[in-house]
Design a protein around this motif. Structure first.
Motif, PDB file in Angstrom:
ATOM      1  N   SER A  19       0.823  -1.217   0.000  1.00 55.78           N
ATOM      2  CA  SER A  19       0.000   0.000   0.000  1.00 55.78           C
ATOM      3  C   SER A  19       0.857   1.268   0.000  1.00 55.78           C
ATOM      4  O   SER A  19       0.345   2.370   0.209  1.00 55.78           O
ATOM      5  CB  SER A  19      -0.939   0.008   1.219  1.00 55.78           C
ATOM      6  OG  SER A  19      -0.204  -0.080   2.422  1.00 55.78           O
ATOM      7  N   ASP A  20       2.161   1.130  -0.270  1.00 57.32           N
ATOM      8  CA  ASP A  20       3.060   2.290  -0.239  1.00 57.32           C
ATOM      9  C   ASP A  20       2.604   3.391  -1.205  1.00 57.32           C
ATOM     10  O   ASP A  20       2.529   4.564  -0.832  1.00 57.32           O
ATOM     11  CB  ASP A  20       4.493   1.869  -0.589  1.00 57.32           C
ATOM     12  CG  ASP A  20       5.190   1.162   0.557  1.00 57.32           C
ATOM     13  OD1 ASP A  20       4.576   1.037   1.643  1.00 57.32           O
ATOM     14  OD2 ASP A  20       6.345   0.724   0.371  1.00 57.32           O
ATOM     15  N   ALA A  21       2.323   3.019  -2.455  1.00 56.88           N
ATOM     16  CA  ALA A  21       1.936   4.030  -3.445  1.00 56.88           C
ATOM     17  C   ALA A  21       0.586   4.654  -3.095  1.00 56.88           C
ATOM     18  O   ALA A  21       0.359   5.850  -3.337  1.00 56.88           O
ATOM     19  CB  ALA A  21       1.888   3.411  -4.845  1.00 56.88           C
ATOM     20  N   THR A  22      -0.309   3.873  -2.505  1.00 57.80           N
ATOM     21  CA  THR A  22      -1.605   4.387  -2.090  1.00 57.80           C
ATOM     22  C   THR A  22      -1.441   5.488  -1.050  1.00 57.80           C
ATOM     23  O   THR A  22      -2.065   6.553  -1.135  1.00 57.80           O
ATOM     24  CB  THR A  22      -2.465   3.243  -1.513  1.00 57.80           C
ATOM     25  OG1 THR A  22      -2.646   2.243  -2.511  1.00 57.80           O
ATOM     26  CG2 THR A  22      -3.815   3.754  -1.048  1.00 57.80           C
ATOM     27  N   VAL A  23      -0.574   5.223  -0.081  1.00 59.36           N
ATOM     28  CA  VAL A  23      -0.318   6.215   0.968  1.00 59.36           C
ATOM     29  C   VAL A  23       0.460   7.401   0.407  1.00 59.36           C
ATOM     30  O   VAL A  23       0.149   8.570   0.693  1.00 59.36           O
ATOM     31  CB  VAL A  23       0.452   5.563   2.133  1.00 59.36           C
ATOM     32  CG1 VAL A  23       0.880   6.608   3.152  1.00 59.36           C
ATOM     33  CG2 VAL A  23      -0.403   4.485   2.792  1.00 59.36           C
ATOM     34  N   LYS A  24       1.470   7.115  -0.410  1.00 63.81           N
ATOM     35  CA  LYS A  24       2.364   8.154  -0.938  1.00 63.81           C
ATOM     36  C   LYS A  24       1.615   9.195  -1.753  1.00 63.81           C
ATOM     37  O   LYS A  24       1.875  10.406  -1.631  1.00 63.81           O
ATOM     38  CB  LYS A  24       3.445   7.489  -1.795  1.00 63.81           C
ATOM     39  CG  LYS A  24       4.496   8.439  -2.350  1.00 63.81           C
ATOM     40  CD  LYS A  24       5.557   7.647  -3.120  1.00 63.81           C
ATOM     41  CE  LYS A  24       6.647   8.561  -3.668  1.00 63.81           C
ATOM     42  NZ  LYS A  24       7.690   7.778  -4.395  1.00 63.81           N
TER      43      LYS A  24
ATOM     44  N   ILE B 224      -2.646  14.610 -11.756  1.00 67.18           N
ATOM     45  CA  ILE B 224      -2.695  13.149 -11.622  1.00 67.18           C
ATOM     46  C   ILE B 224      -1.284  12.556 -11.656  1.00 67.18           C
ATOM     47  O   ILE B 224      -0.573  12.707 -12.661  1.00 67.18           O
ATOM     48  CB  ILE B 224      -3.542  12.523 -12.746  1.00 67.18           C
ATOM     49  CG1 ILE B 224      -4.977  13.034 -12.682  1.00 67.18           C
ATOM     50  CG2 ILE B 224      -3.514  10.998 -12.666  1.00 67.18           C
ATOM     51  CD1 ILE B 224      -5.831  12.620 -13.876  1.00 67.18           C
ATOM     52  N   PRO B 225      -0.845  11.846 -10.612  1.00 68.42           N
ATOM     53  CA  PRO B 225       0.441  11.145 -10.655  1.00 68.42           C
ATOM     54  C   PRO B 225       0.255   9.760 -11.273  1.00 68.42           C
ATOM     55  O   PRO B 225      -0.646   9.013 -10.879  1.00 68.42           O
ATOM     56  CB  PRO B 225       0.830  11.033  -9.177  1.00 68.42           C
ATOM     57  CG  PRO B 225      -0.485  10.971  -8.459  1.00 68.42           C
ATOM     58  CD  PRO B 225      -1.485  11.745  -9.301  1.00 68.42           C
ATOM     59  N   LEU B 226       1.060   9.406 -12.243  1.00 68.40           N
ATOM     60  CA  LEU B 226       0.875   8.136 -12.949  1.00 68.40           C
ATOM     61  C   LEU B 226       0.952   6.945 -12.004  1.00 68.40           C
ATOM     62  O   LEU B 226       0.121   6.032 -12.077  1.00 68.40           O
ATOM     63  CB  LEU B 226       1.917   7.989 -14.068  1.00 68.40           C
ATOM     64  CG  LEU B 226       1.848   6.682 -14.865  1.00 68.40           C
ATOM     65  CD1 LEU B 226       0.478   6.505 -15.519  1.00 68.40           C
ATOM     66  CD2 LEU B 226       2.957   6.626 -15.908  1.00 68.40           C
ATOM     67  N   GLU B 227       1.932   6.936 -11.106  1.00 66.25           N
ATOM     68  CA  GLU B 227       2.062   5.785 -10.207  1.00 66.25           C
ATOM     69  C   GLU B 227       0.853   5.686  -9.271  1.00 66.25           C
ATOM     70  O   GLU B 227       0.375   4.589  -8.978  1.00 66.25           O
ATOM     71  CB  GLU B 227       3.351   5.886  -9.392  1.00 66.25           C
ATOM     72  CG  GLU B 227       3.626   4.604  -8.611  1.00 66.25           C
ATOM     73  CD  GLU B 227       4.951   4.636  -7.870  1.00 66.25           C
ATOM     74  OE1 GLU B 227       5.476   3.539  -7.562  1.00 66.25           O
ATOM     75  OE2 GLU B 227       5.466   5.742  -7.578  1.00 66.25           O
ATOM     76  N   GLY B 228       0.349   6.826  -8.830  1.00 64.52           N
ATOM     77  CA  GLY B 228      -0.859   6.806  -8.013  1.00 64.52           C
ATOM     78  C   GLY B 228      -2.050   6.272  -8.787  1.00 64.52           C
ATOM     79  O   GLY B 228      -2.876   5.521  -8.253  1.00 64.52           O
ATOM     80  N   ALA B 229      -2.149   6.647 -10.059  1.00 70.77           N
ATOM     81  CA  ALA B 229      -3.229   6.149 -10.905  1.00 70.77           C
ATOM     82  C   ALA B 229      -3.135   4.636 -11.090  1.00 70.77           C
ATOM     83  O   ALA B 229      -4.140   3.920 -11.052  1.00 70.77           O
ATOM     84  CB  ALA B 229      -3.190   6.850 -12.261  1.00 70.77           C
ATOM     85  N   LEU B 230      -1.911   4.137 -11.268  1.00 69.73           N
ATOM     86  CA  LEU B 230      -1.718   2.692 -11.411  1.00 69.73           C
ATOM     87  C   LEU B 230      -2.065   1.954 -10.120  1.00 69.73           C
ATOM     88  O   LEU B 230      -2.610   0.850 -10.142  1.00 69.73           O
ATOM     89  CB  LEU B 230      -0.274   2.406 -11.823  1.00 69.73           C
ATOM     90  CG  LEU B 230       0.108   2.828 -13.243  1.00 69.73           C
ATOM     91  CD1 LEU B 230       1.622   2.804 -13.427  1.00 69.73           C
ATOM     92  CD2 LEU B 230      -0.562   1.929 -14.288  1.00 69.73           C
ATOM     93  N   ALA B 231      -1.746   2.573  -8.977  1.00 71.12           N
ATOM     94  CA  ALA B 231      -2.088   1.957  -7.691  1.00 71.12           C
ATOM     95  C   ALA B 231      -3.602   1.850  -7.539  1.00 71.12           C
ATOM     96  O   ALA B 231      -4.117   0.861  -6.997  1.00 71.12           O
ATOM     97  CB  ALA B 231      -1.491   2.772  -6.547  1.00 71.12           C
ATOM     98  N   TRP B 232      -4.314   2.878  -8.036  1.00 72.39           N
ATOM     99  CA  TRP B 232      -5.761   2.850  -7.905  1.00 72.39           C
ATOM    100  C   TRP B 232      -6.396   1.768  -8.785  1.00 72.39           C
ATOM    101  O   TRP B 232      -7.212   0.979  -8.327  1.00 72.39           O
ATOM    102  CB  TRP B 232      -6.358   4.219  -8.241  1.00 72.39           C
ATOM    103  CG  TRP B 232      -7.805   4.329  -7.863  1.00 72.39           C
ATOM    104  CD1 TRP B 232      -8.516   3.481  -7.071  1.00 72.39           C
ATOM    105  CD2 TRP B 232      -8.714   5.349  -8.257  1.00 72.39           C
ATOM    106  NE1 TRP B 232      -9.812   3.899  -6.940  1.00 72.39           N
ATOM    107  CE2 TRP B 232      -9.969   5.048  -7.656  1.00 72.39           C
ATOM    108  CE3 TRP B 232      -8.597   6.487  -9.047  1.00 72.39           C
ATOM    109  CZ2 TRP B 232     -11.086   5.849  -7.832  1.00 72.39           C
ATOM    110  CZ3 TRP B 232      -9.724   7.289  -9.217  1.00 72.39           C
ATOM    111  CH2 TRP B 232     -10.949   6.972  -8.623  1.00 72.39           C
ATOM    112  N   ILE B 233      -6.013   1.716 -10.061  1.00 66.16           N
ATOM    113  CA  ILE B 233      -6.632   0.690 -10.912  1.00 66.16           C
ATOM    114  C   ILE B 233      -6.215  -0.712 -10.464  1.00 66.16           C
ATOM    115  O   ILE B 233      -6.977  -1.667 -10.609  1.00 66.16           O
ATOM    116  CB  ILE B 233      -6.339   0.909 -12.413  1.00 66.16           C
ATOM    117  CG1 ILE B 233      -4.849   0.797 -12.736  1.00 66.16           C
ATOM    118  CG2 ILE B 233      -6.888   2.243 -12.882  1.00 66.16           C
ATOM    119  CD1 ILE B 233      -4.562   0.797 -14.233  1.00 66.16           C
TER     120      ILE B 233
END
Length: 437
Positions: free
Chosen positions: A71-76, A302-311
């Motif tokens: 969940s690192d990217a989710t929190v970040k 929109i941060p790409l890595e955050g978007a990838l964490a969401w999908i």
């Protein structure tokens, strides 16, 4: 007479909602903190000024942990994190308003039907009959991990959900209308012969006891559902009074409403008794060029890595292991089927890369993004109603509370001028407002 449009504001009780990165926007929560009651009171008053049916509170029980197995990217990147428990703000919202309803998302996966019914009946009393329940059974791995359980198979989850609702109905219906006597002279408050003891012994749940709350103004909360898979659509057709769906265009909307209409009648219900709400996101300005500039500013957050964490969290697949230029049409996902379809058709059937899918989804879950003047946005909403079969719309947030203030001040008057939107509330409960035509 043209069908009137119904509106709901779609939010979460958190720093971020469904537009990933919105907390970075220079107009997001200016002079507000989402942790303060005043923020929710203001948001509620704006929506009531706009004569919305209600505010709809989405939820997730734990930070997504599918992307890179963490969940690192989710929190970040604040991907719907932190998020507070949704029902806690219901009394704040209804206490600040007279008419606005509240739909609250509560999962059946880790709570017994008895406590669920008690909470919802209590909230319906406190609000004067303005509460809805978005019925969900937890879909993401992170939620099951957080509760220390193995994720139940999809089919098993729906079997449990059916029995869960059976117990809820028994509890809500257990008090007869004249059970309360309240005779001070005799000392008798309620007739126990008119308050049934629910004795349920099923495959998944057992319950023996009386519902601990007297009948609330609505009797039962308004029931919402968002089933996308065939089994989910059947569940929605059987139980829901309103259904929320995300589809990127009129063709998909029309296909969905036609399919749900055919399912509704199999459960001895009339299609018009179930209201269809589609998700839309709006970016409005006085001129089209101004609206486009606002839209591009929102997208830049929109941060790409955050978007990838969401999908990854929503679709149950670690997208860090997949090439960004692969097409999502070639991928099978175990997660939310209906929302994944919104990505598959986001470009009108043309192939969509993983990179594009993440960016589209992070903007607004694949729902249509209406960018333009009040008249342009009203045109599209009318088309979704008249051609797509919508009864109303969930308005997904961009920056808050500004996006709702702008919609209420600019688009609502345009809809009213066209005779497509109410000019006052006429009912007392959320169910009353929902049934207005």
């Amino acid at each position: 007479m043209s069908k009137k449009i119904h509106l709901l504001g779609f939010i979460q009780n958190g720093v971020n909602s469904h537009a990933t990165g919105m907390w970075r926007h220079p107009r997001d929560k200016v002079n507000w903190k989402f942790t303060d009651p005043e923020y929710w009171e203001h948001m509620a008053r704006v929506m009531e000024r706009g004569l919305f049916d209600g505010v709809f509170i989405a939820d997730e029980l734990a930070p997504y942990n599918t992307y890179e197995g963490s969940s690192d990217a989710t929190v970040k990147y604040a991907v719907q994190c932190p998020t507070h428990e949704p029902s806690t703000i219901v009394p704040i919202i209804t206490g600040a308003t007279e008419h606005l309803g509240v739909g609250v998302t509560l999962s059946t996966a880790f709570e017994h039907p008895y406590s669920m019914c008690r909470r919802l009946s209590s909230l319906d009393h406190l609000s004067g009959g303005r509460v809805a329940w978005n019925v969900v059974s937890s879909y993401s791995k992170s939620e099951w991990d957080a509760y220390g359980q193995e994720m139940a198979p999809r089919g098993d989850r729906y079997d449990r959900l059916e029995e869960y609702m059976e117990v809820c109905y028994k509890l809500w219906d257990s008090w007869e209308p004249d059970a309360i006597i309240a005779d001070a002279e005799s000392g008798i408050y309620a007739d126990p012969d008119k308050v049934a003891v629910v004795d349920h012994k099923g495959e998944y749940y057992q319950c023996r006891g009386r519902h601990f709350v007297a009948p609330s103004p609505q009797g039962r909360p308004v029931l919402w559902q968002a089933g996308g898979s065939p089994r989910g659509r059947d569940f929605a057709a059987k139980h829901a009074e309103a259904i929320f769906a995300v589809h990127p265009n009129i063709e998909r909307m029309k296909e969905y409403t036609s399919d749900l209409d055919s399912r509704v009648v199999t459960f001895d219900r009339v299609p018009g008794d179930v209201k269809y709400f589609f998700g839309v996101q709006t970016v409005v300005a006085e001129t089209h060029d101004e609206a486009v500039a606002k839209y591009e500013r929102i997208r830049s957050c929109i941060p790409l890595e955050g978007a990838l964490a969401w999908i990854s969290g929503h679709f149950g697949l670690d997208f860090s292991t997949i090439d960004l230029e692969d097409f999502v049409q070639d991928i099978e996902v175990p997660g939310i089927q209906g929302l994944f379809e919104s990505i598959l058709y986001a470009k009108g059937g043309e192939p969509v890369t993983v990179r594009e899918a993440a960016q589209i989804y992070a903007m607004g879950m694949g729902m249509p993004v209406l960018v333009g003047t009040p008249a342009e946005i009203a045109d599209r909403l009318e088309a979704y109603v008249d051609e797509g079969g919508a009864d109303g719309f969930m308005l997904i947030a961009t920056y808050t509370p500004g996006c709702y203030e702008e919609f209420v001040d600019m688009v609502v008057p345009e809809l009213q001028r066209r005779g497509r939107y109410r000019t006052k509330y006429t009912g007392a409960t959320l169910r009353d407002h929902l049934l207005e035509s």
